[in-house]
Design an enzyme around this catalytic site. Structure first.
Site, short mmCIF file in Angstrom:
data_model
loop_
_atom_site.label_atom_id
_atom_site.label_comp_id
_atom_site.label_asym_id
_atom_site.label_seq_id
_atom_site.Cartn_x
_atom_site.Cartn_y
_atom_site.Cartn_z
N SER A 255 0.85 -1.17 0.00
CA SER A 255 0.00 0.00 0.00
C SER A 255 0.89 1.23 0.00
O SER A 255 2.02 1.18 0.50
CB SER A 255 -0.86 -0.05 1.27
OG SER A 255 -1.17 1.24 1.71
N LYS A 261 0.32 -4.14 4.99
CA LYS A 261 -0.79 -4.84 4.34
C LYS A 261 -0.34 -5.89 3.34
O LYS A 261 0.71 -5.77 2.72
CB LYS A 261 -1.71 -3.83 3.64
CG LYS A 261 -2.52 -3.01 4.64
CD LYS A 261 -3.58 -2.21 3.93
CE LYS A 261 -4.59 -3.13 3.28
NZ LYS A 261 -5.57 -2.38 2.49
N ASN A 263 -2.28 -7.29 0.43
CA ASN A 263 -3.49 -7.31 -0.39
C ASN A 263 -3.42 -8.42 -1.44
O ASN A 263 -2.40 -8.57 -2.12
CB ASN A 263 -3.66 -5.97 -1.12
CG ASN A 263 -3.80 -4.82 -0.15
OD1 ASN A 263 -4.45 -4.93 0.89
ND2 ASN A 263 -3.17 -3.69 -0.48
N ARG A 294 -27.83 -4.94 -43.82
CA ARG A 294 -26.66 -4.55 -42.99
C ARG A 294 -27.06 -3.32 -42.21
O ARG A 294 -27.70 -2.41 -42.73
CB ARG A 294 -25.42 -4.29 -43.86
CG ARG A 294 -24.88 -5.63 -44.40
CD ARG A 294 -23.46 -5.56 -44.96
NE ARG A 294 -23.44 -4.85 -46.23
CZ ARG A 294 -22.80 -3.69 -46.43
NH1 ARG A 294 -22.11 -3.12 -45.45
NH2 ARG A 294 -22.84 -3.11 -47.61
#
Lengths: 366, 366, 366, 366
Positions: A255, A261, A263, A294
Site C-alpha cells: 500500500s 498490508k 493485499n 446490414r
C-alpha cells in the site's frame, strides 16, 4: 492491470490491420483458386497486403468518413493492385472475417490462461484433498467441507468454461453488398469454402451480416467465463481477509500508506476485470437487433465491446491463474476457524473426497 | 470513428499521468499553505511533478503489482523529493481526485459539442418553423407536425442534457488510509478546502472512498445524454432512408462496393457510440457496492467503463453536431410524403409554431 | 422477499387502472375549466371513472391488440360517457401521466423507507461515535476507524440518495396524436397547466413523448439509491461473518438444515434487491432511443423495467431499514479484531469524531 | 402484452409451489428407492405434497423471514409428515431443482412458439423465393435481394436459436448444507441419479450451488433468442412503415385518436419484449459471482430476472410467430420501391434462390 495477459496484444489496432490484410489476401487467393481472378492478380494482392504498405493513422482518419476502416483500406489497396483486390466483397465481409481472426487468436491465448488456472486449482484440490475447513453459506459458517473440495469445484467450473470456449467456431463472412453473393456466379459456394480453408475458419451456411448469433454465442461464453473467474477471485479475497486468513497469494501487494498490508492483488484485479463483462455482454446482445441486410449503427456498436470483453475476460483469466498458482493455504487457520463450528456440529465432510477424485479423474489427474 | 471529438485526448494515458502529478503537486502546495509541510518541500514536489520525470510504461508495469498506479508513482516521486510528497494521502485519494480532474476536462469538451449540436438543432427549428411534414407514431404516418417542431424538440432535449452536465460538480477526494484524515490533525478540514481550491474542484463534506454517489451521478447524466443523442441520430437515419428522403447529411459516406449510396455516416456513428452507454452505466452502478473503507475490486472496476463512457458520449455529441450542422432538409419530400396522409386528415399542426417559439426563446434565440 | 415494503401495492395492476382513470377524470375536469368541454360532460366522465366500472382482465386482454391498455379503456369509457371523454388526447398522454402518478406515490413510500434507514444509521453513528474498530481496505485490516464513522457514512450516503429522490418532479404528459396539442386551439397551454394542477404534478414546457429525459432522471436516481443501499447491505453481511462477528441483525434467519445459523437475512435480501437495479436502469436508458413522434417498441419496453426498478429499490430500502434498525453492535468483537491491527499501528482515528458530528448536525441531530 | 404466450402461466407463483412440492416428493421417492428412508415415509411425503395442503400467501410471508420460501414450506411439510421429508437436503437443493423444472416447462412452451415462428418464416421464404425487392444497408437501398431470401434468413436465424434452446439440459441440484452430500453416506451418487430420473432432469457431476454455469448457459441462449426475435420484429416494423409499405400484419392495431392507422402491433410488442433481455442477462451474469458454498445475495438475485427473462423471451416468440403468420407481402410495393434502385443497378440477386433452397432443405421443406 485491467489488461493483463496476451489478449491485449492480439486485439491491438495493428493486429486489426494485419487481420484485415490477411483477409483481403486470402480472398484473392481463394478467388484465384476457383477461377474468378487470375493467379497473378492474386499473387499481387497477397504481396501488397503487408502492414508496411499501409498507414494506420491515415486509415483511422479516413475510416470515420465512411463509418468503417475497410473503405480507405480498399482504396489504398486498389491503388497498389488495380481492381482485382476486394472483388465482389463488401466492407462488412472483410471486417467481420478479420474480427473472427482476431477472436480466433484471442481465444487461443485466453484458453491457455483458463487451462492454467484450472490446472492450478486442480493441483490445490489434489494437495488438500482431505484437509477439513469450514463451509460457509449466506456468510455464516455452515457444515464443514475440505479445501480440496473447494479447489476441485473451482477446477470443474473453469473446465466448464474451457469446454464452451473450445466449442466456439469462428467463421468467415462473405456475402457481397446485400448478402446474395452476387458477382461470384456459380462459384459462390465453392468460394466460401475455399476462403474459409485459406484462413483456417469455418464456412457458414449463409452470410450472417445481420444474423449475429455467432457474436452472441461468443459474448455469452465470455460472460460465463468471466463470471466463473469472478466467483473464484471473490472466494480468494474473502479467504484472505485479515480475520479469516486461510489463504495468501504468492505475491501480495503493498500500500502507498500502510506497509504492513498483504493485499490479494491478483484476485482483486481478476474481480475488477470480471465485473466488466455483464455490461459488455448486454451491449452485444442489444446490438443483435440489426435491421435489413446490414445495419446502421448496431453493427458498428459491436466493435468496442467485443474488444473490451475479450481483453477483460483474458485479463481475468491471467490474474486468476496468477492468484491460484502458488497460493499458500494456511492449514492452521483452517482448523482454528473450523473449531468455532465444531462446537455445534461434528466434522463430517460427506463424500467430499470422492467428489475431488471424480473431478481430478475427469481432468486426467490421479 | 467511435472516439470522435476532443474527449479521447483528455482521457489518454498521458493525460492521466499529468492529472495524478497535478494532484500530488496541489496536495503539497495545500499542505504547505495550512502549515503541514514546509514551503520549500512543497515547491520541490511541484517542481518534480512534471510528466518528463516519469516513465509511463514503467509505471503501468508496476501498477499491476499493487492494483493501482499510484504506488509506483509515489515511489518514484519520493525518490526525487524525499518523504514530503504524498503526505498522509492514500492511493485512492490521488486516483479519485485525478479522475475528477479528467472528468472536469472531459465535461468541458463534451459540453461544447453538446451545445453545438443544440445550436444546430435550434437553427433548423428557426429555419423550418412552419414547414409541415408527416408526424409518425408507431412507425406509421399519424397527424402532421412541422420540421421546426421536430428540430425544436431535438434542441430542447439536448438542452436538458446540457443543464444536467453543467450541474455536475467534480470534487476532490482526501481521506487518508481509512478515510479518517489521520495525520492532518486539526488542519484536516482546512486542508481539504485549500486542496480543492488549488485544483478548482469542489470540497466534499466527507471522504467518499466507498460512497460512489458522485460517480453514479456522472454515469446517470452521461447515460441520459447518450440516450438523447441516440434518439436524434435514430431520427436522422430514419428520415434519410431511401424511401423517405426527407433529410441528407452534408457529408454522406460512400460504400466500398456501391458508389451510388449516400449513407448518413455521422448519425450512424453517433448511434453506434450512444449504444455503448447503457451497459457502461450499468457496470458503474453495479460497482457502487464497495465494501468497508476501500473496496477490493469494485473500485478498480470503475476505471475502464468511466473512461469508455466519457469517450462514447463525447463521440456521440461530436457526431450529432456534425450530422445536424448543414443538414439538408428536402422540403419537396416533406410535402410528397405528407400528401399520403392528407387524404385521411387535414393539415392542422396545432400549436407547433408556438412550441417552436417557446423553445427558441428559452434558448435566447428569436 | 424481493418486494418488501409498500411499493409493490402502489405499482399493482389495480393501481395502474386507478391511475389511468384518475388521469382521464382530471383531463375532463381541466378541459371543462378552460372551456373545451361542458362542466356536465366533465362531471359525467369523473363519475364514470371508477375502478368498479372497468374489468381489469378484459382490459388486459384487449390491450394486447393495440399495444397499449388505453385503447380498450377509452372504448369502455366512451361507451359510458359519449365522446367527451379522452378529448384530444392520445394513448401515450394517458399512460405516461398515469405512470407519473404511480411514480409519485411510489417515491413517497420509497422516501419514507430511505429516511427511516438513514435515521437508523444516524442513531448508530450517535451511539458509537467514539467506539474504535478496524478500518478495512482491499479486504485487509488497515488503519482504525470508529463504528460511529462507518454508520455516519451510511447515513450521509442515504441522505444523498434521499435528496436526489426529493428533487424528482413527475410531470403530466399532454400532446395529442403527434405532440402538437392539436384540438385544444388557443387553450392548449392553459390546459396543460390546469391538467397538471388537477393531478398535483408538474407542467412540462412541451410534450415529452419521445424525449425520455424524465424517465432517465428517475432511472438514474433509483439506480444510485439501490447502489447506496447495496453498499450498506454488503457491509452488514461482511461484518456479520462468523469470523468477524461485529454486528448481528435483530431478527436473523435460520436454515432448513442448520438450526445454529444466524443469517443476516435483511441485509442479504436488500443486496439481492439492489443487484436488480443496474440491468433495469440499462434497459431504461437503452429505451431512450425513441424514434419520431411516438416510438414503436422502445416506449413499450419501459413499462416492465420501470415497475421492477421501483419495486426492487423500494424493497431494498425497506430491508436496509429493517437491517439497521436494532442492529446489535458487538463491541467486544470490535476490540478483539482491532487488537490484531494494534500490533502494527496505534489507534489514531483522526478526525472521525468531528466527521460524525458534521453528518449528524447536517441531519439535524445533536 | 409483454407476457403473451404460455410462459407466464408456467412461471406463476402457483407453478413454483407445485414445482417445489414435486421436488420434495421426488426426493423422498428417490431416497426410498436407494434405501435411505422407508417406502411408507416416501409415500406419505408424496401424498402430502399437494398444492391444496399449502397456503401460498402464508408461505410468501414467511419466506421473507428466512430469505427463501423453502424453510416455511419444509416446516409445514414436516408438520404433516414428520422428519422423513426433506431429508439431508438444503433449501437451495429444492429451489434450484424446482427452478429447473420450471425452466424445463418454460422451454417447452418457448420452443413451440420459436418453431412456429420459424415455420411461418420458412413458408414466406418458399412463397416469395423469387420475388425481387430492394436490399437495404446502412438505411439506404443497396443491391437487390428477394423477399424469399429475407424470410429464409429469418427462418435460419430462428432455427439457430431453436437448436441452442434444445441443447440446454436442466439438471437437478442436490448437495446438502455445504455441497458434500453429507447424510446420504455411500448412497450419495446413486441418490442423485435416481432423483434426476424421477424428475426427468439431468444428473450433474457435482452440486452446483455456487457454480452458476447452467444459469449462465440458459441466460445466454435466452438473450440470443430474444436478440434474433428482436431483429425480425425490427425488420417487420421498418417494412411496414407508411413510406415503405412492403408488408402488413394480419391483425394490425388501431389508435385511440387516429382510426386510419395500421400499426404492426405484433412486431412492436415483440420488439418491446426482446429489449428486456440484455439487461436481465447482465443481471444473471453479474450474479455468477457467488461466494463460498452458498451465496448471500447473489443467488437470491437470480430469481426475478430469470423469471422475467423467460417471460420476455417467450412473449417475444409468441408475438413474432403472430406477426409472421399471415403476414401480407405487398408485391406491388416491393417492385415500386425497387424501381428507384434499378436506375443505378441491374436486378441481379446472385445466388439468392439457392440460398433459400439450402435453408428450406435444411429445415426439411421442399
Amino acid at each position: 492491470m485491467l489488461a493483463r495477459g496476451g489478449v491485449r496484444e492480439v486485439v491491438s489496432d495493428r493486429a486489426w490491420l494485419r487481420a484485415m490484410l490477411a483477409v483481403e489476401a486470402a480472398l484473392a487467393r481463394a478467388q484465384a483458386k476457383v477461377g474468378l481472378i487470375s493467379a497473378s492478380d492474386a499473387a499481387r494482392v497477397a504481396e501488397v497486403c503487408q502492414e508496411g504498405n499501409f498507414d494506420l493513422v491515415d486509415l483511422a482518419r479516413n475510416a470515420a468518413k465512411h463509418v468503417n476502416p475497410v473503405v480507405p483500406l480498399v482504396e489504398r489497396l486498389r491503388s497498389l493492385t488495380g481492381p482485382a483486390a476486394h472483388f465482389g466483397a463488401t466492407s462488412q465481409d472483410i471486417l467481420d472475417t478479420a474480427s473472427m481472426l482476431i477472436v480466433y487468436d484471442a481465444l487461443k491465448v485466453l484458453r491457455d490462461d483458463v487451462t492454467g488456472a484450472a490446472d492450478a486449482a486442480g493441483e490445490l484440490a489434489r494437495a488438500y484433498r482431505d484437509t477439513p475447513m469450514a463451509g460457509r453459506t449466506l456468510s455464516q459458517q455452515a457444515a464443514p467441507i475440505t479445501f480440496g473440495l473447494k479447489a476441485a469445484r473451482w477446477a470443474a467450473a473453469i473446465d466448464g468454461s474451457a469446454d464452451r470456449l473450445a466449442a466456439l467456431e469462428p467463421a468467415v463472412q462473405l456475402g457481397g453488398p446485400a448478402g446474395t453473393l452476387t458477382g461470384f456466379g456459380d462459384k459462390a459456394f465453392e468460394l466460401v469454402e475455399v476462403f474459409a480453408t485459406e484462413l483456417g475458419l469455418a464456412a457458414p451456411p449463409l452470410p450472417w451480416h445481420t444474423d449475429r448469433t455467432r457474436i452472441a454465442d461468443l459474448a455469452g461464453v465470455l460472460g460465463l467465463t468471466a463470471g466463473t473467474l469472478g466467483k473464484i477471485a471473490c472466494d480468494v479475497i474473502l479467504l484472505s481477509q485479515s480475520e479469516v486468513g486461510e489463504v495468501s497469494e504468492a505475491a501480495p501487494g503493498g500500500s502507498s500508506s500502510m506497509p504492513h498490508k498483504q493485499n490479494p492483488v491478483a484476485a482483486i484485479s481478476a474481480l475488477a476485470c470480471a465485473r466488466q463483462a455483464p455490461g459488455l455482454v448486454a451491449t452485444l446482445l442489444a446490438s443483435m437487433v440489426q435491421e435489413h441486410e446490414r445495419a446502421a449503427g448496431a453493427w458498428q456498436a459491436e466493435w468496442r465491446p467485443l474488444r473490451e470483453l475479450l481483453v477483460a475476460t483474458g485479463s481475468a483469466a491471467s490474474w486468476v491463474r496468477a492468484s491460484l498458482t502458488g497460493l499458500t493455504v494456511n492449514t492452521e487457520a483452517l482448523s482454528t476457524n473450523l473449531a468455532r463450528l465444531r462446537e455445534v456440529s461434528e466434522i463430517d465432510v460427506g463424500v467430499a473426497g470422492d467428489l475431488v477424485d471424480r473431478i481430478l479423474s475427469a481432468r486426467g489427474v490421479r
